[in-house]
Design a protein around this motif. Structure first.
Motif, PDB file in Angstrom:
ATOM      1  N   ARG A  78       0.831  -1.211   0.000  1.00  0.00           N
ATOM      2  CA  ARG A  78       0.000   0.000   0.000  1.00  0.00           C
ATOM      3  C   ARG A  78       0.865   1.260   0.000  1.00  0.00           C
ATOM      4  O   ARG A  78       0.578   2.219  -0.726  1.00  0.00           O
ATOM      5  CB  ARG A  78      -0.898  -0.022   1.228  1.00  0.00           C
ATOM      6  N   GLN A  79       1.928   1.256   0.776  1.00  0.00           N
ATOM      7  CA  GLN A  79       2.840   2.404   0.829  1.00  0.00           C
ATOM      8  C   GLN A  79       3.508   2.620  -0.524  1.00  0.00           C
ATOM      9  O   GLN A  79       3.606   3.749  -1.007  1.00  0.00           O
ATOM     10  CB  GLN A  79       3.891   2.176   1.909  1.00  0.00           C
ATOM     11  N   LYS A  80       3.918   1.551  -1.151  1.00  0.00           N
ATOM     12  CA  LYS A  80       4.586   1.662  -2.448  1.00  0.00           C
ATOM     13  C   LYS A  80       3.620   2.152  -3.537  1.00  0.00           C
ATOM     14  O   LYS A  80       3.982   2.956  -4.386  1.00  0.00           O
ATOM     15  CB  LYS A  80       5.225   0.327  -2.822  1.00  0.00           C
ATOM     16  N   VAL A  81       2.391   1.684  -3.490  1.00  0.00           N
ATOM     17  CA  VAL A  81       1.391   2.149  -4.456  1.00  0.00           C
ATOM     18  C   VAL A  81       1.123   3.639  -4.249  1.00  0.00           C
ATOM     19  O   VAL A  81       1.002   4.399  -5.221  1.00  0.00           O
ATOM     20  CB  VAL A  81       0.093   1.313  -4.351  1.00  0.00           C
ATOM     21  N   ILE A  84       3.846   5.473  -5.922  1.00  0.00           N
ATOM     22  CA  ILE A  84       3.668   5.476  -7.381  1.00  0.00           C
ATOM     23  C   ILE A  84       2.631   6.519  -7.775  1.00  0.00           C
ATOM     24  O   ILE A  84       2.848   7.291  -8.714  1.00  0.00           O
ATOM     25  CB  ILE A  84       3.268   4.076  -7.894  1.00  0.00           C
ATOM     26  N   VAL A  85       1.522   6.559  -7.068  1.00  0.00           N
ATOM     27  CA  VAL A  85       0.477   7.541  -7.366  1.00  0.00           C
ATOM     28  C   VAL A  85       1.036   8.949  -7.241  1.00  0.00           C
ATOM     29  O   VAL A  85       0.813   9.811  -8.095  1.00  0.00           O
ATOM     30  CB  VAL A  85      -0.744   7.342  -6.432  1.00  0.00           C
ATOM     31  N   SER A  86       1.798   9.186  -6.186  1.00  0.00           N
ATOM     32  CA  SER A  86       2.392  10.507  -5.972  1.00  0.00           C
ATOM     33  C   SER A  86       3.342  10.870  -7.121  1.00  0.00           C
ATOM     34  O   SER A  86       3.330  12.004  -7.614  1.00  0.00           O
ATOM     35  CB  SER A  86       3.146  10.520  -4.637  1.00  0.00           C
ATOM     36  N   LEU A  87       4.149   9.922  -7.538  1.00  0.00           N
ATOM     37  CA  LEU A  87       5.091  10.180  -8.620  1.00  0.00           C
ATOM     38  C   LEU A  87       4.377  10.437  -9.944  1.00  0.00           C
ATOM     39  O   LEU A  87       4.832  11.239 -10.761  1.00  0.00           O
ATOM     40  CB  LEU A  87       6.068   9.018  -8.772  1.00  0.00           C
ATOM     41  N   LEU A  97      10.238   7.933 -13.728  1.00  0.00           N
ATOM     42  CA  LEU A  97       9.951   6.651 -14.358  1.00  0.00           C
ATOM     43  C   LEU A  97      10.858   5.546 -13.813  1.00  0.00           C
ATOM     44  O   LEU A  97      10.405   4.426 -13.567  1.00  0.00           O
ATOM     45  CB  LEU A  97      10.072   6.753 -15.869  1.00  0.00           C
ATOM     46  N   LEU A  98      12.125   5.862 -13.594  1.00  0.00           N
ATOM     47  CA  LEU A  98      13.047   4.887 -13.015  1.00  0.00           C
ATOM     48  C   LEU A  98      12.642   4.547 -11.580  1.00  0.00           C
ATOM     49  O   LEU A  98      12.708   3.386 -11.166  1.00  0.00           O
ATOM     50  CB  LEU A  98      14.488   5.415 -13.044  1.00  0.00           C
ATOM     51  N   HIS A  99      12.221   5.558 -10.845  1.00  0.00           N
ATOM     52  CA  HIS A  99      11.779   5.347  -9.465  1.00  0.00           C
ATOM     53  C   HIS A  99      10.509   4.483  -9.430  1.00  0.00           C
ATOM     54  O   HIS A  99      10.381   3.584  -8.601  1.00  0.00           O
ATOM     55  CB  HIS A  99      11.558   6.694  -8.762  1.00  0.00           C
ATOM     56  N   ILE A 100       9.588   4.760 -10.345  1.00  0.00           N
ATOM     57  CA  ILE A 100       8.362   3.957 -10.441  1.00  0.00           C
ATOM     58  C   ILE A 100       8.716   2.506 -10.772  1.00  0.00           C
ATOM     59  O   ILE A 100       8.164   1.573 -10.189  1.00  0.00           O
ATOM     60  CB  ILE A 100       7.395   4.551 -11.491  1.00  0.00           C
ATOM     61  N   ARG A 101       9.642   2.306 -11.673  1.00  0.00           N
ATOM     62  CA  ARG A 101      10.069   0.955 -12.045  1.00  0.00           C
ATOM     63  C   ARG A 101      10.654   0.236 -10.826  1.00  0.00           C
ATOM     64  O   ARG A 101      10.356  -0.934 -10.577  1.00  0.00           O
ATOM     65  CB  ARG A 101      11.085   1.029 -13.188  1.00  0.00           C
TER      66      ARG A 101
END
Length: 111
Positions: A78-81, A84-87, A97-101
């Motif tokens: 949940r924290q990681k999602v 991703i939403v924030s990014l 994009l690299l961070h999201i990956r």
């Protein structure tokens, strides 16, 4: 995490492992927010009996969590999602994009 919220998560993840009587009482206390006395009156047992059963159920569910860590994994995902939403709400960049990956790979590792 507050005890009632923790109990709710325990029930959501492991409640099906309780027997019907345990589920009825645990649901009444955790999900319906009934008092021990209300549950005791409804089920025809003592307030102490309700309290003891709730403690045993909570301990049993905590043991499942101690072995399986599903709530812990859920919190991590949940924290990681959320990250991703924030990014994705920020201006898109190669760094994002690299961070999201990287975060996506971490989620897949947990699952």
């Amino acid at each position: 995490m507050e005890p009632k919220i923790r109990q709710g998560f325990l029930y959501d993840f492991y409640g099906e492992l309780l027997n019907e009587h345990q589920k009825d009482i645990y649901e009444a206390y955790v999900l319906e927010d009934l008092s021990l006395k209300e549950i005791a009156d409804e089920k025809g047992i003592s307030r102490q009996g309700v309290s003891d059963l709730l403690h045993r159920c909570t301990n049993t569910l905590e043991e499942y969590e101690g072995k399986l860590h599903l709530i812990e994994k859920f919190g991590s995902v949940r924290q990681k999602v959320d990250e991703i939403v924030s990014l994705t709400e920020e201006k898109s960049s190669d760094e994002n994009l690299l961070h999201i990956r990287k975060i996506s790979d971490e989620i897949l590792e947990v699952l």
